[in-house]
Design a protein around this motif. Structure first.
Motif, PDB file in Angstrom:
ATOM      1  N   ALA A 192      -3.714  -0.677 -18.626  1.00  0.00           N
ATOM      2  CA  ALA A 192      -4.385  -1.191 -17.582  1.00  0.00           C
ATOM      3  C   ALA A 192      -3.699  -0.830 -16.271  1.00  0.00           C
ATOM      4  O   ALA A 192      -4.295  -0.432 -15.061  1.00  0.00           O
ATOM      5  CB  ALA A 192      -4.629  -2.867 -17.776  1.00  0.00           C
ATOM      6  N   GLU A 193      -2.143  -1.082 -16.209  1.00  0.00           N
ATOM      7  CA  GLU A 193      -1.593  -0.971 -15.095  1.00  0.00           C
ATOM      8  C   GLU A 193      -1.596   0.656 -14.681  1.00  0.00           C
ATOM      9  O   GLU A 193      -1.687   0.920 -13.560  1.00  0.00           O
ATOM     10  CB  GLU A 193      -0.188  -1.535 -15.244  1.00  0.00           C
ATOM     11  N   ILE A 194      -1.656   1.329 -15.573  1.00  0.00           N
ATOM     12  CA  ILE A 194      -1.790   2.932 -15.348  1.00  0.00           C
ATOM     13  C   ILE A 194      -2.991   3.217 -14.632  1.00  0.00           C
ATOM     14  O   ILE A 194      -2.945   3.959 -13.658  1.00  0.00           O
ATOM     15  CB  ILE A 194      -1.504   3.874 -16.527  1.00  0.00           C
ATOM     16  N   TYR A 195      -4.080   2.620 -15.009  1.00  0.00           N
ATOM     17  CA  TYR A 195      -5.397   2.926 -14.355  1.00  0.00           C
ATOM     18  C   TYR A 195      -5.386   2.308 -13.146  1.00  0.00           C
ATOM     19  O   TYR A 195      -5.988   2.822 -12.008  1.00  0.00           O
ATOM     20  CB  TYR A 195      -6.363   2.260 -15.146  1.00  0.00           C
ATOM     21  N   ARG A 196      -4.794   1.102 -12.646  1.00  0.00           N
ATOM     22  CA  ARG A 196      -4.755   0.393 -11.519  1.00  0.00           C
ATOM     23  C   ARG A 196      -3.995   1.276 -10.552  1.00  0.00           C
ATOM     24  O   ARG A 196      -4.200   1.605  -9.596  1.00  0.00           O
ATOM     25  CB  ARG A 196      -4.088  -0.907 -11.736  1.00  0.00           C
ATOM     26  N   GLN A 197      -2.811   1.836 -11.065  1.00  0.00           N
ATOM     27  CA  GLN A 197      -1.885   2.810 -10.088  1.00  0.00           C
ATOM     28  C   GLN A 197      -2.625   4.072  -9.875  1.00  0.00           C
ATOM     29  O   GLN A 197      -2.676   4.393  -8.689  1.00  0.00           O
ATOM     30  CB  GLN A 197      -0.447   2.903 -10.821  1.00  0.00           C
ATOM     31  N   LYS A 198      -3.520   4.784 -10.696  1.00  0.00           N
ATOM     32  CA  LYS A 198      -4.118   5.699 -10.509  1.00  0.00           C
ATOM     33  C   LYS A 198      -5.059   5.505  -9.321  1.00  0.00           C
ATOM     34  O   LYS A 198      -5.432   6.188  -8.471  1.00  0.00           O
ATOM     35  CB  LYS A 198      -4.664   6.432 -11.614  1.00  0.00           C
ATOM     36  N   GLY A 199      -5.908   4.251  -9.376  1.00  0.00           N
ATOM     37  CA  GLY A 199      -6.854   3.832  -8.720  1.00  0.00           C
ATOM     38  C   GLY A 199      -6.388   3.650  -7.207  1.00  0.00           C
ATOM     39  O   GLY A 199      -6.881   4.266  -6.191  1.00  0.00           O
ATOM     40  N   ARG A 200      -5.291   2.960  -7.242  1.00  0.00           N
ATOM     41  CA  ARG A 200      -4.354   2.859  -5.691  1.00  0.00           C
ATOM     42  C   ARG A 200      -3.992   4.310  -5.024  1.00  0.00           C
ATOM     43  O   ARG A 200      -4.287   4.401  -3.780  1.00  0.00           O
ATOM     44  CB  ARG A 200      -3.070   2.226  -6.176  1.00  0.00           C
ATOM     45  N   LEU A 201      -3.966   5.440  -5.812  1.00  0.00           N
ATOM     46  CA  LEU A 201      -3.200   6.706  -5.302  1.00  0.00           C
ATOM     47  C   LEU A 201      -4.870   7.388  -4.876  1.00  0.00           C
ATOM     48  O   LEU A 201      -4.827   7.809  -3.886  1.00  0.00           O
ATOM     49  CB  LEU A 201      -2.812   7.347  -6.417  1.00  0.00           C
ATOM     50  N   LEU A 202      -5.927   7.028  -5.731  1.00  0.00           N
ATOM     51  CA  LEU A 202      -6.955   7.638  -5.092  1.00  0.00           C
ATOM     52  C   LEU A 202      -7.703   7.067  -3.783  1.00  0.00           C
ATOM     53  O   LEU A 202      -7.998   7.533  -2.873  1.00  0.00           O
ATOM     54  CB  LEU A 202      -8.199   7.609  -6.316  1.00  0.00           C
ATOM     55  N   LEU A 203      -7.195   5.648  -3.566  1.00  0.00           N
ATOM     56  CA  LEU A 203      -7.629   5.151  -2.691  1.00  0.00           C
ATOM     57  C   LEU A 203      -6.856   5.366  -1.436  1.00  0.00           C
ATOM     58  O   LEU A 203      -7.465   5.801  -0.315  1.00  0.00           O
ATOM     59  CB  LEU A 203      -7.337   3.440  -2.977  1.00  0.00           C
ATOM     60  N   ARG A 204      -5.669   5.768  -1.670  1.00  0.00           N
ATOM     61  CA  ARG A 204      -4.973   6.439  -0.649  1.00  0.00           C
ATOM     62  C   ARG A 204      -5.388   7.688  -0.165  1.00  0.00           C
ATOM     63  O   ARG A 204      -5.437   8.424   0.985  1.00  0.00           O
ATOM     64  CB  ARG A 204      -3.665   6.540  -1.198  1.00  0.00           C
ATOM     65  N   ARG A 205      -6.244   8.409  -0.930  1.00  0.00           N
ATOM     66  CA  ARG A 205      -6.675   9.736  -0.658  1.00  0.00           C
ATOM     67  C   ARG A 205      -8.282   9.627   0.078  1.00  0.00           C
ATOM     68  O   ARG A 205      -8.998  10.282   0.091  1.00  0.00           O
ATOM     69  CB  ARG A 205      -7.112  10.546  -1.937  1.00  0.00           C
ATOM     70  N   GLY A 206      -8.770   8.173   0.180  1.00  0.00           N
ATOM     71  CA  GLY A 206      -9.975   8.066   0.520  1.00  0.00           C
ATOM     72  C   GLY A 206     -11.247   7.950  -0.248  1.00  0.00           C
ATOM     73  O   GLY A 206     -12.124   7.851  -0.152  1.00  0.00           O
ATOM     74  N   HIS A 207     -10.676   7.944  -1.760  1.00  0.00           N
ATOM     75  CA  HIS A 207     -11.725   8.109  -2.889  1.00  0.00           C
ATOM     76  C   HIS A 207     -12.092   6.602  -3.256  1.00  0.00           C
ATOM     77  O   HIS A 207     -11.627   6.274  -4.417  1.00  0.00           O
ATOM     78  CB  HIS A 207     -11.432   8.852  -3.930  1.00  0.00           C
ATOM     79  N   THR A 208     -12.699   5.824  -2.337  1.00  0.00           N
ATOM     80  CA  THR A 208     -13.028   4.541  -2.585  1.00  0.00           C
ATOM     81  C   THR A 208     -13.842   4.167  -4.024  1.00  0.00           C
ATOM     82  O   THR A 208     -13.598   3.209  -4.802  1.00  0.00           O
ATOM     83  CB  THR A 208     -13.502   3.646  -1.371  1.00  0.00           C
ATOM     84  N   ASP A 209     -14.735   5.010  -4.193  1.00  0.00           N
ATOM     85  CA  ASP A 209     -15.692   4.830  -5.280  1.00  0.00           C
ATOM     86  C   ASP A 209     -14.843   4.917  -6.847  1.00  0.00           C
ATOM     87  O   ASP A 209     -15.088   4.276  -7.471  1.00  0.00           O
ATOM     88  CB  ASP A 209     -16.859   5.520  -5.304  1.00  0.00           C
ATOM     89  N   ALA A 210     -14.246   6.050  -6.582  1.00  0.00           N
ATOM     90  CA  ALA A 210     -13.279   6.617  -7.891  1.00  0.00           C
ATOM     91  C   ALA A 210     -12.222   5.279  -8.001  1.00  0.00           C
ATOM     92  O   ALA A 210     -11.773   4.866  -9.030  1.00  0.00           O
ATOM     93  CB  ALA A 210     -12.844   7.978  -7.704  1.00  0.00           C
ATOM     94  N   ALA A 211     -11.516   4.860  -6.762  1.00  0.00           N
ATOM     95  CA  ALA A 211     -10.744   3.890  -7.064  1.00  0.00           C
ATOM     96  C   ALA A 211     -11.132   2.318  -7.426  1.00  0.00           C
ATOM     97  O   ALA A 211     -10.605   1.913  -8.586  1.00  0.00           O
ATOM     98  CB  ALA A 211      -9.927   3.512  -5.862  1.00  0.00           C
ATOM     99  N   GLY A 212     -12.242   2.296  -7.129  1.00  0.00           N
ATOM    100  CA  GLY A 212     -13.098   0.954  -7.795  1.00  0.00           C
ATOM    101  C   GLY A 212     -13.430   1.039  -9.072  1.00  0.00           C
ATOM    102  O   GLY A 212     -13.169   0.041  -9.813  1.00  0.00           O
ATOM    103  N   GLU A 213     -13.774   2.259  -9.633  1.00  0.00           N
ATOM    104  CA  GLU A 213     -13.947   2.271 -11.062  1.00  0.00           C
ATOM    105  C   GLU A 213     -12.558   2.382 -11.832  1.00  0.00           C
ATOM    106  O   GLU A 213     -12.764   1.643 -13.006  1.00  0.00           O
ATOM    107  CB  GLU A 213     -14.485   3.923 -11.188  1.00  0.00           C
TER     108      GLU A 213
END
Length: 162
Positions: free
Chosen positions: A65-86
């Motif tokens: 779960a934490e790996i997925y959350r960390q990946k979401g945080r990285l994608l959010l930094r890139r501006g990929h809000t939908d992917a981060a939310g998923e």
């Protein structure tokens, strides 16, 4: 910073060479965090993808779960809000399935922060409030302090318009 990342890579290589199998996804996620701090987002994302592949292979899922959350945080930094939310929702689902309350709190806080930033204050409050409310101690820990500050921020946000 490059020297620190290099040292982590050396340590990781030595660990793997020893034949050790335990905690591999966790250690890869730590290495990804170092890459993130160094501004090497692509490398951090690649490390987390590697960690997720290993989770699937070994079924060592306690940190999934934490790996997925960390990946979401990285994608959010890139501006990929939908992917981060998923990814945050995936992390939240895994944490709930495992009854891993710390990972659930972190995933809920990440998703609630995203929703707050999107003006979805009610949804953010409804998500994070019950998770935070489950805890009965440890309120001086960084994760619970962060969640409380986020809840306070959401509570004082202007009401959403219909």
């Amino acid at each position: 910073m490059a020297e620190g990342v290099s040292l982590l890579h050396s340590g990781w290589t030595a660990y793997r060479a020893s034949g050790a199998q335990a905690w591999v996804p966790y250690y890869i996620a730590l290495l990804a965090g170092a890459h993130e701090i160094a501004g090497q987002i692509d490398e951090a994302l690649a490390q987390l993808d590697d960690a997720l592949r290993i989770v699937e292979t070994t079924e060592e899922r306690w940190f999934e779960a934490e790996i997925y959350r960390q990946k979401g945080r990285l994608l959010l930094r890139r501006g990929h809000t939908d992917a981060a939310g998923e990814l945050y929702r995936t992390a939240l689902g895994i944490a709930r399935e495992q009854q891993a309350k710390l990972w659930e709190l972190r995933a809920a806080a990440s998703l609630a922060r995203l929703w707050r930033d999107q003006g979805r204050h009610g949804e953010a409050r409804e998500l994070l409030g019950p998770v935070y409310g489950w805890f009965t101690e440890g309120f001086d820990t960084p994760d619970l302090k962060d969640a409380k500050a986020l809840l306070d921020c959401i509570e004082t946000a202007p009401a959403e318009s219909a």
